[in-house]
Design a protein around this motif. Structure first.
Motif, PDB file in Angstrom:
ATOM      1  N   ALA A 389       0.730  -1.244   0.243  1.00  0.00           N
ATOM      2  CA  ALA A 389      -0.109  -0.006  -0.004  1.00  0.00           C
ATOM      3  C   ALA A 389       0.810   1.137   0.107  1.00  0.00           C
ATOM      4  O   ALA A 389       0.573   2.128  -0.710  1.00  0.00           O
ATOM      5  N   THR A 390       1.909   1.210   0.768  1.00  0.00           N
ATOM      6  CA  THR A 390       2.784   2.452   0.829  1.00  0.00           C
ATOM      7  C   THR A 390       3.637   2.469  -0.519  1.00  0.00           C
ATOM      8  O   THR A 390       3.667   3.740  -0.674  1.00  0.00           O
ATOM      9  N   ARG A 391       4.036   1.570  -0.948  1.00  0.00           N
ATOM     10  CA  ARG A 391       4.605   1.498  -2.201  1.00  0.00           C
ATOM     11  C   ARG A 391       3.921   2.018  -3.340  1.00  0.00           C
ATOM     12  O   ARG A 391       4.413   2.945  -4.219  1.00  0.00           O
ATOM     13  N   ALA A 392       2.461   1.530  -3.428  1.00  0.00           N
ATOM     14  CA  ALA A 392       1.686   2.144  -4.445  1.00  0.00           C
ATOM     15  C   ALA A 392       1.457   3.654  -4.071  1.00  0.00           C
ATOM     16  O   ALA A 392       1.270   4.503  -5.090  1.00  0.00           O
ATOM     17  N   ALA A 393       1.223   3.877  -3.018  1.00  0.00           N
ATOM     18  CA  ALA A 393       1.086   5.404  -2.916  1.00  0.00           C
ATOM     19  C   ALA A 393       2.167   6.191  -3.177  1.00  0.00           C
ATOM     20  O   ALA A 393       2.010   7.386  -3.533  1.00  0.00           O
ATOM     21  N   TYR A 394       3.376   5.839  -2.648  1.00  0.00           N
ATOM     22  CA  TYR A 394       4.674   6.559  -3.205  1.00  0.00           C
ATOM     23  C   TYR A 394       4.882   6.570  -4.567  1.00  0.00           C
ATOM     24  O   TYR A 394       5.174   7.688  -5.363  1.00  0.00           O
ATOM     25  N   LEU A 395       4.410   5.757  -5.488  1.00  0.00           N
ATOM     26  CA  LEU A 395       4.493   5.684  -6.713  1.00  0.00           C
ATOM     27  C   LEU A 395       3.272   6.385  -7.494  1.00  0.00           C
ATOM     28  O   LEU A 395       3.258   6.529  -8.761  1.00  0.00           O
ATOM     29  N   ALA A 396       2.059   6.499  -6.937  1.00  0.00           N
ATOM     30  CA  ALA A 396       0.615   6.904  -7.475  1.00  0.00           C
ATOM     31  C   ALA A 396       0.718   8.156  -8.341  1.00  0.00           C
ATOM     32  O   ALA A 396       0.144   8.326  -9.483  1.00  0.00           O
ATOM     33  N   LYS A 397       1.537   9.134  -7.985  1.00  0.00           N
ATOM     34  CA  LYS A 397       1.529  10.302  -8.701  1.00  0.00           C
ATOM     35  C   LYS A 397       2.726  10.578  -9.583  1.00  0.00           C
ATOM     36  O   LYS A 397       2.838  11.627 -10.236  1.00  0.00           O
ATOM     37  N   ALA A 398       3.658   9.692  -9.708  1.00  0.00           N
ATOM     38  CA  ALA A 398       4.746   9.873 -10.635  1.00  0.00           C
ATOM     39  C   ALA A 398       4.869   9.824 -12.014  1.00  0.00           C
ATOM     40  O   ALA A 398       5.644  10.604 -12.463  1.00  0.00           O
ATOM     41  N   ASP A 399       3.658   9.400 -12.392  1.00  0.00           N
ATOM     42  CA  ASP A 399       3.394   9.410 -13.879  1.00  0.00           C
ATOM     43  C   ASP A 399       3.253  10.962 -14.180  1.00  0.00           C
ATOM     44  O   ASP A 399       3.064  11.211 -15.469  1.00  0.00           O
ATOM     45  N   LEU A 400       2.701  11.817 -13.412  1.00  0.00           N
ATOM     46  CA  LEU A 400       2.510  13.249 -13.601  1.00  0.00           C
ATOM     47  C   LEU A 400       3.630  13.912 -14.430  1.00  0.00           C
ATOM     48  O   LEU A 400       3.546  15.041 -15.065  1.00  0.00           O
ATOM     49  N   SER A 401       4.900  13.291 -14.004  1.00  0.00           N
ATOM     50  CA  SER A 401       5.988  13.915 -14.656  1.00  0.00           C
ATOM     51  C   SER A 401       6.446  13.398 -15.994  1.00  0.00           C
ATOM     52  O   SER A 401       7.546  13.594 -16.739  1.00  0.00           O
ATOM     53  N   THR A 402       5.732  12.393 -16.598  1.00  0.00           N
ATOM     54  CA  THR A 402       5.978  11.973 -17.695  1.00  0.00           C
ATOM     55  C   THR A 402       5.618  12.515 -18.972  1.00  0.00           C
ATOM     56  O   THR A 402       4.422  13.398 -18.819  1.00  0.00           O
ATOM     57  N   ASP A 403       6.114  12.620 -20.141  1.00  0.00           N
ATOM     58  CA  ASP A 403       5.756  13.273 -21.212  1.00  0.00           C
ATOM     59  C   ASP A 403       4.373  12.802 -21.860  1.00  0.00           C
ATOM     60  O   ASP A 403       3.519  13.556 -22.209  1.00  0.00           O
ATOM     61  N   MET A 404       3.921  11.337 -21.712  1.00  0.00           N
ATOM     62  CA  MET A 404       2.491  10.990 -22.139  1.00  0.00           C
ATOM     63  C   MET A 404       1.446  11.821 -21.407  1.00  0.00           C
ATOM     64  O   MET A 404       0.391  12.027 -22.048  1.00  0.00           O
ATOM     65  N   VAL A 405       1.834  11.710 -20.230  1.00  0.00           N
ATOM     66  CA  VAL A 405       0.549  12.347 -19.296  1.00  0.00           C
ATOM     67  C   VAL A 405       0.644  13.650 -19.363  1.00  0.00           C
ATOM     68  O   VAL A 405      -0.415  14.457 -19.470  1.00  0.00           O
ATOM     69  N   GLY A 406       1.644  14.232 -19.496  1.00  0.00           N
ATOM     70  CA  GLY A 406       1.779  15.840 -20.082  1.00  0.00           C
ATOM     71  C   GLY A 406       1.092  16.054 -21.377  1.00  0.00           C
ATOM     72  O   GLY A 406       0.395  17.227 -21.306  1.00  0.00           O
ATOM     73  N   GLU A 407       1.106  15.098 -22.238  1.00  0.00           N
ATOM     74  CA  GLU A 407       0.245  15.609 -23.435  1.00  0.00           C
ATOM     75  C   GLU A 407      -1.246  15.091 -23.341  1.00  0.00           C
ATOM     76  O   GLU A 407      -1.912  15.613 -23.828  1.00  0.00           O
ATOM     77  N   PRO A 409      -3.469  14.350 -20.043  1.00  0.00           N
ATOM     78  CA  PRO A 409      -3.587  14.207 -18.656  1.00  0.00           C
ATOM     79  C   PRO A 409      -4.449  13.332 -18.300  1.00  0.00           C
ATOM     80  O   PRO A 409      -4.636  12.814 -17.067  1.00  0.00           O
ATOM     81  N   GLU A 410      -5.416  12.799 -19.163  1.00  0.00           N
ATOM     82  CA  GLU A 410      -6.594  11.802 -18.950  1.00  0.00           C
ATOM     83  C   GLU A 410      -6.003  10.527 -18.639  1.00  0.00           C
ATOM     84  O   GLU A 410      -6.671   9.546 -17.756  1.00  0.00           O
ATOM     85  N   LEU A 411      -4.963  10.463 -19.071  1.00  0.00           N
ATOM     86  CA  LEU A 411      -4.138   9.120 -18.874  1.00  0.00           C
ATOM     87  C   LEU A 411      -3.266   8.887 -17.248  1.00  0.00           C
ATOM     88  O   LEU A 411      -2.832   7.615 -17.153  1.00  0.00           O
ATOM     89  N   GLN A 412      -3.422  10.037 -16.547  1.00  0.00           N
ATOM     90  CA  GLN A 412      -2.625   9.810 -15.364  1.00  0.00           C
ATOM     91  C   GLN A 412      -3.321   8.398 -14.661  1.00  0.00           C
ATOM     92  O   GLN A 412      -4.477   8.174 -14.794  1.00  0.00           O
ATOM     93  N   GLY A 413      -2.360   7.895 -13.981  1.00  0.00           N
ATOM     94  CA  GLY A 413      -2.702   6.603 -13.461  1.00  0.00           C
ATOM     95  C   GLY A 413      -2.530   5.319 -14.279  1.00  0.00           C
ATOM     96  O   GLY A 413      -2.088   4.282 -13.987  1.00  0.00           O
ATOM     97  N   ILE A 414      -3.250   5.612 -15.469  1.00  0.00           N
ATOM     98  CA  ILE A 414      -3.273   4.316 -16.462  1.00  0.00           C
ATOM     99  C   ILE A 414      -1.799   4.173 -16.833  1.00  0.00           C
ATOM    100  O   ILE A 414      -1.085   3.066 -17.029  1.00  0.00           O
ATOM    101  N   MET A 415      -1.070   5.223 -17.250  1.00  0.00           N
ATOM    102  CA  MET A 415       0.070   5.204 -17.766  1.00  0.00           C
ATOM    103  C   MET A 415       1.173   4.744 -16.727  1.00  0.00           C
ATOM    104  O   MET A 415       2.044   4.280 -16.804  1.00  0.00           O
ATOM    105  N   GLY A 416       0.782   5.329 -15.467  1.00  0.00           N
ATOM    106  CA  GLY A 416       1.589   4.810 -14.415  1.00  0.00           C
ATOM    107  C   GLY A 416       1.593   3.291 -14.062  1.00  0.00           C
ATOM    108  O   GLY A 416       2.519   2.732 -13.684  1.00  0.00           O
ATOM    109  N   GLN A 417       0.289   2.601 -14.334  1.00  0.00           N
ATOM    110  CA  GLN A 417       0.265   1.176 -14.020  1.00  0.00           C
ATOM    111  C   GLN A 417       1.379   0.712 -15.229  1.00  0.00           C
ATOM    112  O   GLN A 417       1.832  -0.330 -15.235  1.00  0.00           O
TER     113      GLN A 417
END
Length: 689
Positions: A389-407, A409-417
């Protein structure tokens, strides 16, 4: 039958997402005013037309002349109309306002208005003609359209959503004269911008839709055009043994972009299918307005459907052009995906320190640290793996800094997975990264598994407590931080999980630095969420039942539906209405008591009805308590039916507020104990009429 009235405004291409609303408001506003003025019966069925280049309405049975208008004006009281036999200034002023001379005041009628006799003036006014009023009605309707931004064009001062090039107002075979936005009404319009040639001159209002379709290559009805697009798309998909991946919004938007829809099939290189299909689907839908296709396994195919606004013998150039544009888009998505995979998710978390969450509660990195703490505590309550649970919480928002989510935003979380799977993270952790945003909307599925639920709850509770705690409480329809959606998401999970809401809110509050969250936030968020809970349940249960159950200040909701079902069964009992009324009476009596009540003393119980009620209470209490212990709320409430007779007899023959203070206190204590037992499942007094 009177003739049909047709009104059309010919424009440049209108905003596609707003078109359905524009068409509906335009038609409704014109019809409502005509109906109000008596030109058309209220039950008339009018037809709305809306295409990229026109707004129109066709209204049958419209009269050429408004019905005669009966006018009645009330004046001063008869008693105040004359003084010493002469008309008073008040009466003379009223006469002048009615167009009468001083000599005509004696001709005024008198009317009793319920309090006194007053002077009244009545007359009939000839109705106005449609020619006189229609231009003003249409101009007023244009001002009511939901258009936040208007524009000017040419050297004129008229304003509208888009430049207007034509106005047509026909009543049957007759042209209605009038000018709107510096355009004079005419009996001609234009068809499709490319497929039609020259003006289309209408001899009758009834010819509008038929002539546009037959000669102008325009299907003017939005509804008809949408249905045709749906039929063509479904036929094309069926021929490929595929299903269409699109929602209603895309169907509506594409319908608003074309006047003569033609469905075509395109394709792209299979190598692009290595990119997550959510990315490809989103770019096709959002950027290109294409309809992606899924195979029988739900996997994206390298073929798609598009809706063209041109009909041509050889559509290959249209297809090739669209494929070329899409290929560039998909290449971008492929590039973003490959670049993102070069850096592991956990190396991106530190970058969140530079992303502001809210200036009063810190960065996204500080938020992630709170999510770790909250998710870990919730995982303990759920019996889940705290480390996951804590590992998932730690990584949950990491994809906000990816190029794909930057392009996208609707894919946040999905790309993280996807990136977590690529990084060989635990399966539950990867799933929780995507699922912690669930439910995203009404009817969306809930996150599955304790790890995902812990992170999902942590995310929403942190938002609720943090944003509410700095004073940003939703008002009216404004909710910029989506607190209502977060609250509903938490509540939907808690309806299935044995977790205490107050305890969860306290955990969330404790994750913030001391002094950051204002005092009373937990109670405020709890009350806010109870209101959302009422809204959530309102579609399935009566409001009175919901209020009765929630009046118990519940903090756990996993047995809420069982309680509501029990209340429904209780209400079906013949004794329920009388018991609810008696309960309300008891509550009202106890409200007036000041100070603490004494303990119930069996020795002070009187004979007769008082003794019978006490005996029944003693007899039923064990059975009710036993049913409550196993959450058998239905059985507990049904046991209460046995109280009807002794309660009725008690109130018929016993004076509760006795002059003997000891006797009074004991009777109040008896009623208090009875009320406590009767209201353990729900506050039954709220069920009383």
């Amino acid at each position: 039958m009177n003739p049909t009235l047709l009104i059309e405004l010919l424009t440049e291409e209108l905003p596609p997402k707003a078109l359905p609303k524009l068409g509906a408001v335009f038609a409704e506003s014109i019809f409502a005013e005509l109906q109000k003025m008596g030109f058309v019966p209220a039950d008339t069925a009018y037809v709305t037309f809306a295409s990229p280049r026109r707004l129109a309405v066709s209204i049958p049975n419209v009269a050429a002349v408004q019905p005669e208008q009966a006018i009645e004006k009330r004046g001063p009281a008869v008693a105040a109309g004359f003084k010493d036999g002469q008309p008073t200034p008040a009466l003379l002023g009223f006469a002048r306002s009615c167009g009468l001379t001083a000599d005509a005041v004696n001709s005024l009628e008198k009317l009793h208005d319920g309090k006194q006799d007053v002077f009244v003036f009545r007359m009939s006014k000839p109705g106005q003609t449609l020619n006189e009023v229609l231009a003003g009605i249409v101009a007023a309707a244009l001002k009511k359209l939901p258009a936040p931004k208007l524009m000017r064009w040419g050297d004129r001062d008229g304003q509208f959503i888009r430049p207007v090039h034509g106005l047509m107002m026909l009543h049957g075979d007759d042209l209605i004269a009038g000018q709107i936005l510096h355009l004079n009404s005419r009996r001609s319009t234009l068809g499709h911008r490319f497929l039609s040639s020259g003006e289309l001159v209408l001899s009758s209002a009834d010819d509008y839709a038929r002539m546009l379709k037959a000669q102008g290559y325009v299907i003017a009805s939005f509804t008809e055009r949408r249905a045709l697009i749906g039929e063509q798309l479904q036929a094309a998909a069926a021929a490929l043994n595929a299903t269409i991946a699109a929602d209603d919004a895309l169907f509506d938007e594409v319908t608003a972009l074309v006047e003569w829809p033609v469905v075509l099939k395109g394709g792209f290189e299979a190598e692009f299918l290595d990119v997550p299909q959510e990315c490809l689907i989103l770019t096709m839908q959002q950027n290109q307005k294409y309809f992606p296709l899924l195979d029988t396994n739900g996997k994206l195919m390298n073929q798609f459907l598009l809706v063209s606004n041109l009909q041509t013998a050889d559509p290959s150039h249209i297809i090739n052009g669209n494929e070329r544009v899409l290929r560039a888009r998909l290449s971008d998505a492929q590039f973003f995906f490959e670049q993102d995979k070069k850096a592991k998710l956990d190396t991106r978390v530190g970058k969140l320190a530079n992303v502001v969450y809210h200036n009063k509660i810190g960065s996204q990195l500080e938020r992630v640290q709170r999510l770790e703490s909250i998710a870990g505590e919730i995982a303990k309550l759920l019996g889940a793996d705290v480390g996951k649970a804590t590992r998932a919480a730690y990584l949950a928002k990491a994809d906000l800094s990816t190029d794909m989510v930057g392009e996208f935003p609707e894919l946040q979380g999905i790309m993280g997975q996807y990136y977590a799977v690529h990084d060989a993270e635990d399966t539950d952790v990867a799933y929780a990264i995507a699922a912690h945003y669930k439910p995203k909307f009404a009817g969306d599925t809930l996150p599955e598994g304790a790890t995902a639920q812990a992170v999902s709850l942590a995310d929403k509770l942190e938002t609720l407590v943090g944003i509410y705690g700095i004073g940003l409480i939703p008002t009216g329809d404004k909710d910029p931080f989506a607190l209502r959606r977060a609250a509903l998401g938490v509540l939907r999970i808690l309806l299935e999980q044995p977790l205490d809401l107050k305890a969860l809110l306290n955990i969330a509050e404790a994750s913030f630095p001391a002094g950051l969250i204002k005092a009373g936030t937990v109670d405020g968020v709890y009350s806010f969420m109870l209101e959302r809970l009422k809204n959530l349940l309102a579609a399935q249960y009566p409001a009175a039942d919901i209020d009765a159950v929630l009046a118990k200040s519940l903090t756990r909701f996993d047995d809420l539906t069982v309680r509501l079902a029990a209340v429904a069964e209780f209400k079906a009992l013949p004794e329920s209405a009388a018991l609810a009324a008696a309960n309300k009476r008891i509550r009202n009596i106890l409200k007036k008591v000041e100070g603490d009540l004494p303990a119930l003393n069996a020795a002070l119980i009187g004979a007769g009805a008082e003794q019978a009620l006490f005996a029944q209470l003693q007899a039923l209490q064990p059975a009710v308590e036993s049913a409550l212990a196993v959450n058998d709320f239905t059985s507990a409430l049904k046991q209460l039916a046995a109280f009807k007779a002794p309660v009725d007899a008690f109130f018929d023959s016993v004076m509760v507020m006795s002059d003997d203070l000891a006797e009074r206190g004991n009777r109040l204590a008896l009623l208090s104990q009875l009320a406590d037992l009767m209201n353990r499942v729900a506050e039954l007094s709220l069920l009383a009429d």
